[in-house]
Write a protein that holds these residues in place. Structure first.
Motif, PDB file in Angstrom:
ATOM      1  N   GLU A   1      48.683  33.628  35.816  1.00 16.21           N
ATOM      2  CA  GLU A   1      47.733  34.427  36.567  1.00 16.21           C
ATOM      3  C   GLU A   1      48.436  35.685  37.070  1.00 16.21           C
ATOM      4  OE1 GLU A   1      47.975  31.166  36.622  1.00 16.21           O
ATOM      5  OE2 GLU A   1      45.952  30.602  36.005  1.00 16.21           O
TER       6      GLU A   1
ATOM      7  N   PHE B   1      42.161  37.644  28.604  1.00 19.05           N
ATOM      8  CA  PHE B   1      41.166  37.042  29.484  1.00 19.05           C
ATOM      9  C   PHE B   1      40.697  35.758  28.823  1.00 19.05           C
ATOM     10  CE2 PHE B   1      40.949  41.503  30.630  1.00 19.05           C
ATOM     11  CZ  PHE B   1      40.943  41.448  32.007  1.00 19.05           C
ATOM     12  N   THR B   2      40.602  34.683  29.602  1.00 19.70           N
ATOM     13  CA  THR B   2      40.088  33.422  29.089  1.00 19.70           C
ATOM     14  C   THR B   2      39.392  32.674  30.208  1.00 19.70           C
ATOM     15  OG1 THR B   2      40.610  31.377  27.912  1.00 19.70           O
ATOM     16  CG2 THR B   2      42.246  32.158  29.493  1.00 19.70           C
ATOM     17  N   GLY B   3      38.341  31.979  29.846  1.00 23.78           N
ATOM     18  CA  GLY B   3      37.634  31.170  30.827  1.00 23.78           C
ATOM     19  C   GLY B   3      37.910  29.694  30.674  1.00 23.78           C
ATOM     20  N   ASP B   4      38.595  29.299  29.578  1.00 20.80           N
ATOM     21  CA  ASP B   4      38.724  27.868  29.338  1.00 20.80           C
ATOM     22  C   ASP B   4      40.007  27.420  28.643  1.00 20.80           C
ATOM     23  OD1 ASP B   4      38.268  28.943  26.853  1.00 20.80           O
ATOM     24  OD2 ASP B   4      36.605  27.623  26.350  1.00 20.80           O
TER      25      ASP B   4
ATOM     26  N   TYR C   1      31.762  32.709  23.894  1.00 18.04           N
ATOM     27  CA  TYR C   1      31.102  32.939  25.182  1.00 18.04           C
ATOM     28  C   TYR C   1      31.454  34.311  25.739  1.00 18.04           C
ATOM     29  CZ  TYR C   1      35.607  31.898  27.368  1.00 18.04           C
ATOM     30  OH  TYR C   1      36.924  31.922  27.735  1.00 18.04           O
ATOM     31  N   TRP C   2      32.579  34.862  25.325  1.00 20.22           N
ATOM     32  CA  TRP C   2      33.073  36.105  25.911  1.00 20.22           C
ATOM     33  C   TRP C   2      32.560  37.355  25.232  1.00 20.22           C
ATOM     34  CZ3 TRP C   2      36.141  32.703  23.137  1.00 20.22           C
ATOM     35  CH2 TRP C   2      36.586  33.155  21.903  1.00 20.22           C
TER      36      TRP C   2
ATOM     37  N   PRO D   1      35.934  45.735  35.874  1.00 20.82           N
ATOM     38  CA  PRO D   1      34.954  45.042  35.033  1.00 20.82           C
ATOM     39  C   PRO D   1      34.118  46.033  34.230  1.00 20.82           C
ATOM     40  CG  PRO D   1      34.865  44.268  37.319  1.00 20.82           C
ATOM     41  CD  PRO D   1      35.724  45.492  37.293  1.00 20.82           C
TER      42      PRO D   1
ATOM     43  N   HIS E   1      43.411  28.136  29.674  1.00 21.44           N
ATOM     44  CA  HIS E   1      44.594  28.472  30.460  1.00 21.44           C
ATOM     45  C   HIS E   1      45.810  27.639  30.063  1.00 21.44           C
ATOM     46  CE1 HIS E   1      41.241  30.064  32.765  1.00 21.44           C
ATOM     47  NE2 HIS E   1      42.088  30.897  33.321  1.00 21.44           N
TER      48      HIS E   1
END
Length: 148
Positions: A134, A119-122, A36-37, A143, A124
């Protein structure tokens, strides 16, 4: 550097940081369809990222040599490293390979004393097991620019 320690969760797999073993078709296949990244990247972009990485770690089936997992890092080689593109193919999940990839990359490798970011969205919970948290008020991120 190999990860073949006795007592590993699954001895059907070995991990290795030899960049010549990376099966680029496997890495490209997963990153271009599942990540996804980073599906915005071209094959040439991924090839450049692998070639310019400070370190890569792959997970391989012992019996066939097939690559089933991957992680890469960029670094200054002294005090800072960025962990990227960590994955394990779906059919090979549940064997602790994600943890082994991260352990070999950050704890058992030459960057064990460095400051690591990612960086991760899922994932952690996975990364917290390796000391990631964090960022505090000293961290800033610029960004990516739109269209790049």
């Amino acid at each position: 550097m190999h990860d073949d320690l006795p007592g590993d969760d699954d001895t059907d797999y070995e991990l290795d940081d030899d960049p010549s073993r990376v099966q680029r078709d496997v890495v490209w296949g997963w990153l271009s369809t599942e990540a996804y990244w980073g599906r915005w990247r071209s094959r040439a972009d991924v090839e450049t990222q692998i070639a310019n990485s400070w370190r890569v770690v792959g997970a391989y089936r012992r019996d066939t040599g097939e690559q089933v997992g991957f992680a890469r890092a960029v670094s200054d080689g002294v005090g800072f490293a960025y962990l990227a593109d960590v994955f394990v193919l779906d059919a090979h999940r549940g064997h602790g390979l994600g943890k082994r990839l991260i352990r070999l990359m950050i704890d058992d490798g030459p960057g064990a004393s460095m400051r690591w970011t990612l960086f991760t969205g899922d994932a952690h919970g996975l990364y917290r097991q390796f000391g990631f948290a964090e960022p505090d008020e000293t961290a800033m991120v610029r960004p990516a620019r739109q269209g790049t």
